[in-house]
Structures are given as C-alpha cells and as structure tokens.
Design an enzyme around this catalytic site. Structure first.
Site, mmCIF file in Angstrom:
data_model
loop_
_atom_site.group_PDB
_atom_site.id
_atom_site.type_symbol
_atom_site.label_atom_id
_atom_site.label_comp_id
_atom_site.label_asym_id
_atom_site.label_seq_id
_atom_site.Cartn_x
_atom_site.Cartn_y
_atom_site.Cartn_z
ATOM 1 C CG HIS A 378 -2.003 -0.970 1.205
ATOM 2 N ND1 HIS A 378 -3.272 -0.731 0.730
ATOM 3 C CD2 HIS A 378 -2.007 -2.257 1.614
ATOM 4 C CE1 HIS A 378 -4.015 -1.814 0.856
ATOM 5 N NE2 HIS A 378 -3.268 -2.765 1.389
ATOM 6 C CE LYS A 569 -6.560 13.887 -0.173
ATOM 7 N NZ LYS A 569 -6.569 12.685 -0.973
ATOM 8 N NE ARG A 570 -3.703 10.561 9.798
ATOM 9 C CZ ARG A 570 -3.373 9.697 10.757
ATOM 10 N NH1 ARG A 570 -4.181 8.714 11.067
ATOM 11 N NH2 ARG A 570 -2.251 9.834 11.422
ATOM 12 C CE LYS A 575 -2.582 11.039 2.806
ATOM 13 N NZ LYS A 575 -3.269 10.115 1.868
ATOM 14 C CB THR A 677 -10.181 4.867 -1.105
ATOM 15 O OG1 THR A 677 -9.632 5.283 0.150
ATOM 16 C CG2 THR A 677 -9.521 3.579 -1.544
ATOM 17 C CE LYS A 681 -14.077 5.990 0.748
ATOM 18 N NZ LYS A 681 -13.188 6.106 1.921
HETATM 19 C C1 NBG Z 1 -2.557 3.788 1.913
HETATM 20 C C2 NBG Z 1 -2.196 4.657 0.717
HETATM 21 C C3 NBG Z 1 -3.430 5.124 -0.030
HETATM 22 C C4 NBG Z 1 -4.297 3.932 -0.374
HETATM 23 C C5 NBG Z 1 -4.595 3.127 0.890
HETATM 24 C C6 NBG Z 1 -5.402 1.896 0.597
HETATM 25 C C7 NBG Z 1 -1.060 3.078 3.745
HETATM 26 C C8 NBG Z 1 0.214 2.411 4.105
HETATM 27 N N1 NBG Z 1 -1.329 3.210 2.451
HETATM 28 O O1 NBG Z 1 -3.069 5.794 -1.198
HETATM 29 O O2 NBG Z 1 -1.440 5.769 1.149
HETATM 30 O O3 NBG Z 1 -5.493 4.338 -0.964
HETATM 31 O O4 NBG Z 1 -3.385 2.719 1.495
HETATM 32 O O5 NBG Z 1 -4.793 1.114 -0.357
HETATM 33 O O6 NBG Z 1 -1.795 3.468 4.613
#
Ligand code: NBG
Length: 840
Positions: A378, A569-570, A575, A677, A681
């Site tokens: 991820h 988002k975080r 980002k 993701t 949405k």
């Molecule tokens: C996160 C990514 C996102 C991705 C999500 C789900 C981690 C390690 N990775 O871009 O930063 O959408 O995983 O796949 O949290």
C-alpha cells in the site's frame, strides 16, 4: 472434557428463529424488538429511555435480525467446506454500523417508523448517537472495511481478522488553531455490535528461547519456549451483505492476561507485582498506533502484530480440525491476504505452526504457506516500509527469526542461481538488511512467502514492479499484479447520500447499488436540461445540510450556493494540503487587489488528522486555521471566499462531506499516493476532481474522460528528471510574482496575528528543499483552479460533467475489486446461504 468444548446434547436447537420480535422485518416487529430489548437487555421502561437507550435497543433488535443470517453463513461453510478468505489487517475502519445494517437488511423505512412510535422525531436523531470504532488510521483501514462489505455482498465466505483496540485513533480537537489529541472512548456507552467468544480464545507466546531436540522418529527438531503468554479473546462483528443472506464475520482479538493474578506473588504480599503481568498483557490491544505511513518500529507494535496474526492462524487451523479436514489441505480451505506488511509475520508463524506444532516437513509447510498467502503493498514511501531491528526481533520472536533465516537462505540460493556472482543483489534482496543496524525487512518476507503481490492502482503496481521490488519482479514476473482499490457504493452513496440515491432510482432504477456499471444509463440524460437542473438541486440540498454541520461545528457561515472545494484525508506533506493553502492565499490576494474577475465564489473545506509526532503536518493544520481566521474575518471576502477546517475527520463525517462536495482535491506529488480511495467516493457523489497523475487519479480520469477532470502537475517521470537536474525551489518562487507575494505575506505574520516566526519552518522547508515539489507544481495548479472557476460559471455544463463523473464511476466499486481478487488471486467462489425458516 473442558467447559469450553461443545456439548453434544442433541437438543432440537432451531437453526433460525422466526419469532416476529426477533426476526420480523416490518415496523411492528422492529418496534416489538426494541420494546423487548429496552425492558430485558437494558432494564429501562420506554418513557424513561434516552436517545442512547433507543439507539442500543434498535441496534440489539437489528443484531437479532442478523443472527439467523450470521449463523446460517457459519453453518454453510461448516457443512460444505470450501475456500474461505482470511483478510488479515491491523486496521478495520468500519464506521457506524446501525444504518448500514438497516440498509443492507432493507428496513430503513421500518426502523424510521418504529423509532417514531417512541416519540423520536426521526431515525437520524438515533443514528447521530452512534460512536464509531476508530480502529484504523485512514485509507488502509477503511479499504479493509469496504472489502469486508463487498465480500459479504458478493456472498463470498470470509473472515476479517484484526485487533480490538480499546482506544482507536485519537479524537482531534482544534485549540487556537492547533491539533490537540484526546483519547477516543468508543466503548464507553457499550458497543452492541460485537459478540465476545471467550471459549474460542487462543494462547500466544513472546520472548524466551528455542531449544533443539530429537523427536521419537529420530528427527532433529526445534521448539520455542516463550517467556510469557497472552490470551486472545475473539470479539466477532457480523458483516451483512447487501440484500443477501450472507453475513460474514470480522473477528477482532482482545488481549487478556493468562492469569489475572500471579498467586505466588500475591501470597508473599506483592499485590502490585501480581497485577503487573495482567496489566502488561492487556496493553497489547490497548491502543492503535496513530501513525499513517510512517512506522516507528516500536516493540509493542511488533507484539500487536504477532499477537493477532498468531491467534488468527491458530483459529484457521482449528477450524480445519473441527471440520475433520486435514492440515495438509490448508491452502484449499483458506486464502490468507496480508493487508500491507503489518501481518507479514504470518509467513513465519504459519511455518512455525505447521512444522513445530503439526510436525509437517519444511517442504510441505512451505508449499502450504506459499499457496495460501498473498500480499498487498500500500505504499512506496521508504519511511513506511516496515523494518524491525534484529535484536528486538530475536528477543521477542526467537523461533520466528530462526525460521526466517532458513527461509532467507533457501531464497538466496535461488537468487544466486539466477544472478550468479552478483553480491550486490544478494544484499539488496535478503530479508535481513545488513546496511547500518541489522533489521528484518517485512516487505521482503511477505514477497517471498506470497503467491501474489499486488499494488492498489495501475500506476502504483507498475512502480512496485519497476522501482520498489524490480529484482523480485524479474525473478517471479507472474507473482506481481494489480488490483485497483474500490469503495462500497452502499455506504458511500446509498447510505451517505439519500437525495442522490432517490434521484438515481428515479432515472436508472436501483440495480446500481449492487451493479455500479448500471449508472452508465445516466449518460442518456446528459443533455436533458430538466434532468441537469434536478441534479444541481439535489446537490444543493445536500450542501445545505453540510453547511449547517459546518456552522454548528466551526461557527463559520458558508453559502451553499458557492463552490464547495474539499480536501479531506490524513494530513501529510506528500498529500500537499499546503499547496492548496497557498492557492487560497493567492485567491485572497487577487480579491484584495481587485483582480478576481471570473473567480468562482468558493468555500474551501479541509479535514484530517496529523500523526501526533509529525511536526510539519501539525504545522500545516495550524497554517490552514491561520488562513481561515484571516480570510473569514475580512469583509472583502464576503460572498467570495470562505475557509473551513472541520475538526475530527472520521468515517461518520466523511458520510456528510463527500455528498456535499463539488470539487475533490487529489493533489499529491506524482508517485506518492498509492491509490487514494476518497477520490473515488467524491466521484461517485458527482464531485469533479482537480488532481495530479497519481494513484487511482489516473484511472479516474481514464474512466470519466479527460474533459471532465482538471489535470495539473508534473508526472512521475518529470519529477524524477527535475530531481536529477537539481531542483531549486527558491528559483521557482523568485520567478513567479503571485507565489512570492503569497510567501511574503506569510512571512510578515499576516496569517498568524503578526507572529512572523510561526510558519517559518514551513516556508523554509518549501523554499530550501521542498521535498514534495509544491513549488514546482504551483503555477500549473493555479491554472487548473482558474479552469475550475471558468467551468463553474456555466452551471449546466458543470452539472453535465458532474453527472458523467457519477455515471462512469462504476469501476471504482469495491465489488469490482473484490471480484478481481476472487478470480485472479484467491480463486474463491461464492457460497449461497440458505435460510430454512421464514424470516420475512
Ligand atoms: C494507503 C495509501 C493510499 C491507499 C490506501 C489503501 C497506507 C500504508 N497506504 O493511497 O497511502 O489508498 O493505502 O490502499 O496506509
């Protein structure tokens, strides 16, 4: 026989209950169920019941209705064993449960009617009471939750395995513009969705030593003598599919001490010492690590990982035993998916269980492991690739380290054959990192032990293959694949956006909820001006609701008719929330300087948590709040610009935000966001994206069409070239008057009540190193934002683009992702669950 073994009394136990107050789905039955639970479960009389009591009563009544489906699903897989998905994840961000279960059961209306009979104004008032378990940080945990929902909806037998953290992700308060963290107490009012199963507890060891011995057949063997143990108690959460009988299970492990008291210590008068062990073991599932992407390599975190992985694998083996299935056939009955490297210790633990406990040969155990385990990556961020210090690892998991050495040595033998004489490759691919302090590389362990390794968007999977693990990909090209992420349309459209759902139903029927591709039918209406107006009005309705939320929670009054420009988002430098913030300052200056002709009136909305130890991310929050304060207090901005930071972004808040958005900010540095993701949405809810060619943005743009997407920024290749040629952000600033003016204004303390030092670390970082190329992308971002303003001025055209975004977002349903995992990676089939009594 122990007290936890099942009795065989041959009682005529019904496999389902059809009593109306437990199973009936009409409003009378739901009301009866609530009344019964108020009285018997909660000990309350209806007239004295609080909203929380009614929430509990309704939840218990709904849970009753899940039970027949849940038990029938467990029974189906017991009676007709077939391959089941074990989704191992350190995080499951499942969000509020009540409304989702009502939706999937098809009884939202009935519940509405039932609660009104208790004198409540609306079901919403009851739903608002629900506390969500924050058992995840962000996208990764939410993805796991969407996947569980899709698995059940596609009728695939599955168990999600994770940890029942007592404290999930912290609650975020904003004080004087800064983030303040407070513990989340999601369990405080009682949480009605879990079923503790103490009879199915598992033991897990830690520390100690290994010893070798010769078994009775003369084989040389090793065994682990752990120094301490903990008990994992499963807490099961039913996961109902959409309008199907399948109800899968989320099995979350809570750590208990093996002995509540050490009686020896107690007897000699050391009362506190006696409690110590209990407290020590229970801290295992106490708290979720609140870091997103960066790993701290903490001992407790490794303990948590081993704890839940060991319990889960033992549980899978036990389920074979209980059904009389041979352990040799493990891989025919379980497919084990590792959600990132957090559960990667599974490769060694499964080997240990098969070899040490079940006495299989190395070869057989390795065949079983590599046939059953698959790994999803991820992230490419180097700081997020888990590595464990060798001393810590051998201290905590000595037997696992022995096994890892053996796995590594057999693997490196293969590498030597493939790349003879190339020592550099050996060093690079080894599970043990020998550069600097020695460490165990979990991504290598996972890659070697897995039959498939996938990334989460096409671009990301390509980068995994070519940049992250190229030699592994050369060795095993067929192992590497892509499954682009998806999100469940049930929660993110049907449940979050009722006005849009009914509009969709009116024009394309309701099939889209389980077959998102059907939304394509909307395209037929793209030139129907009446429809486009209806579409716009629907959006406005939802924006009004969001506006009142904003007012209640921040005190800021916003105009629902303005363009809602949203980044939730975080908070992370990659980002680039600060890129967005700088852009706001430019818009502010344009208005101040009388150069804002054609600029769309905007409400810029932010939300997201920063990891508590991530200083720069916390400063970015402070920065946004500083800008918000200045902008919102300036009368010149009235009707033109508003800035809002929504505190405490959660799943529940996301359900309000996505539907009420016009513009989705997906502005990460190319190559850094694995997928995203939230971007999906937004699109499903008809927001247009302004974004870079990063993660799933690339595929979103392919799907919705380039005319319906605001693209900007450097590509992965361009950024790499810029890096090679020596990137000098200060030169970019000097060459762009609007940018230097914005930076200058910040330096004067304009957004920090005259404090010229407050944002200095941020500005220094951007001007001197700018590791995420904010300056490099600024001008193009501004150009794209101007294109957004331009598009907004033709509302019917905007609405058409919005319709096309929603209509073409079907690809991003998690049903599609899960179908791909099932077909290409897991090789599992659905299992139809029959219910033998009438529960309608
Ligand atoms: C996160 C990514 C996102 C991705 C999500 C789900 C981690 C390690 N990775 O871009 O930063 O959408 O995983 O796949 O949290």
């Amino acid at each position: 026989m122990t007290i936890s073994e099942p009795l065989d009394l041959r009682l005529p136990t019904p496999s389902c209950y059809a009593d109306p107050e437990r199973a009936g789905l009409d409003a009378d039955a739901v009301f009866a169920g609530m009344t019964e639970h108020l009285f018997f479960t909660l000990g309350k009389l209806a007239p004295t019941a609080s909203r929380h009591d009614l929430y509990m009563a309704l939840s218990y009544a709904v849970r009753d209705r899940l039970m027949t489906r849940y038990l029938a699903s467990l029974e189906a897989i017991r009676a007709r064993p077939q391959k089941t998905v074990a989704y191992l994840s350190a995080e499951f961000l499942i969000g509020p449960q009540l409304n989702n279960n009502l939706l999937n059961l098809g009884i939202q209306q009935e519940a509405e009617e039932a609660v009104r009979r208790f004198g409540v104004e609306s079901l919403q008032q009851i739903l608002d009471v629900e506390e969500e378990p924050g058992l995840g940080n962000g996208g990764l945990g939410r993805l796991a939750a969407c996947y569980m929902e899709s698995l059940a909806s596609l009728q695939v037998p599955a168990t999600g395995y994770g940890i029942r953290y007592e404290f999930g992700i912290f609650d975020q308060l904003i004080r004087d513009g800064w983030q303040v963290e407070v513990t989340d107490k999601w369990l405080k009012g009682g949480w009605p969705w879990e079923l503790p199963q103490p009879d199915e507890a598992c033991f897990v060891g830690f520390g100690g030593r290994t010893e070798s011995y010769t078994d009775d057949k003369g084989n040389y063997r090793s065994r682990w003598i752990p120094a301490e143990h903990a008990i994992g108690v499963p807490h099961d959460v039913p996961v109902l599919g959409y309008r199907v009988n399948t109800c899968d299970r989320l099995r979350l492990w809570r750590a208990d001490a093996t002995e509540s008291f050490d009686f020896y210590a107690f007897n000699i008068g050391d009362y506190y010492g006696a409690v110590e062990e209990k407290v020590g073991s229970e801290t295992l599932s106490k708290v979720l690590y609140p870091n997103d992407g960066t790993d701290e390599g903490r001992r407790l975190r490794l303990k948590q990982q081993h704890f839940f992985v060991s319990c889960s694998l033992q549980d899978m083996l036990r389920s074979l035993d209980q059904r009389g299935l041979a352990v040799e056939n493990f891989a025919d009955y379980w497919t084990v998916q590792l959600n990132d490297t957090h559960p990667a210790i599974a490769v060694a633990e499964l080997m240990r269980l098969l070899i040490d406990d079940r006495h299989l040969t190395w070869e057989k155990a390795w065949e079983i492991t590599t046939r059953s385990v698959a790994y999803t990556n991820h992230t490419l961020l180097p700081e997020a690739l888990e590595k464990w210090d060798l001393d810590l690892f051998s201290n905590l998991l000595p037997r696992h380290l022995e096994l890892i050495y053996e796995i590594n040595s057999r693997f490196l033998q293969q590498v030597r054959l493939r790349f003879p004489g190339n020592d550099a490759i050996i060093r690079k691919l080894s599970i043990i990192d020998e550069d600097g302090g020695k460490a165990v590389r979990m991504a290598h362990l996972a890659t070697i032990g897995a039959h498939h390794v996938n990334g989460v968007a096409a671009l990301h999977s390509e980068l995994v293959r070519t940049q992250l693990l190229p030699e592994f990909a050369a060795l095993w090209p067929e192992k590497f694949t892509n499954v682009t992420n998806g999100v469940t349309p049930r929660r993110w459209v049907a449940l979050a956006n009722p006005p849009l759902s009914s509009l969709l139903e009116q024009h394309v029927g309701s099939d889209w909820i389980s077959n998102m591709e059907n939304l394509r039918k909307l395209e037929a209406h793209q030139n129907d001006s009446g429809f486009l107006e209806q579409w716009g009005n629907t959006k406005l309705t939802v924006k009004r609701k969001l506006s009142s939320y904003i007012h209640r929670h921040t005190g800021v009054l916003v105009d629902p008719a303005s363009l809602f420009d949203v980044q939730v988002k975080r908070i992370h430098e990659y980002k680039r929330q600060h890129l967005n913030a700088l852009q706001i300052i430019t818009q502010y200056l344009r208005i101040k300087n009388g150069q804002a002709d054609g600029m769309a009136p905007r409400t810029v909305i932010f939300g997201g948590k920063a990891a508590p130890g991530y200083y720069m991310a916390k400063l970015i929050i402070r920065f946004i709040n500083g800008i918000a304060e200045t902008v919102n207090a300036d009368p010149d901005m009235d009707g033109r610009l508003r800035v809002v930071f929504l505190p405490n972004y959660t799943v529940k808040l996301g359900e309000q935000v996505y539907p009420g958005s016009d513009l989705s900010e997906q502005i990460s540095t190319a190559g850094k966001e694995a997928s995203g993701t939230g971007n999906m949405k937004f699109a499903m809810n008809g927001a247009l994206t302004i974004g870079t060619l990063d993660g799933a943005n690339v595929e979103i743009r392919d799907q919705v069409g380039e005319d319906n997407f605001f693209l900007f920024g450097q590509t992965v290749e361009e950024i790499a070239a810029l890096k090679r040629s020596g990137y000098r952000p200060w030169e970019v600033i000097d060459s762009r008057p609007e940018l230097s003016e914005a930076i200058h204004l910040i330096q004067t303390g304009h957004f920090s009540n005259g404090d010229a030092d407050l944002f200095r670390p941020l500005i220094d970082n951007l001007s001197n190193s700018d590791p995420f190329f904010v300056m490099a992308d600024f001008a193009d971002y501004l150009r794209a934002q101007d294109a957004v303003s331009q598009a907004w001025s033709d509302r019917s055209q905007w609405n058409r683009m919005s319709v096309l975004n929603a209509a073409r977002s079907g690809f991003f349903s998690s049903d599609r992702s899960i179908q791909e995992y099932c077909d290409h990676i897991w090789k599992v089939k659905p299992l139809k669950v029959d219910i033998t009594c009438d529960v309608r």
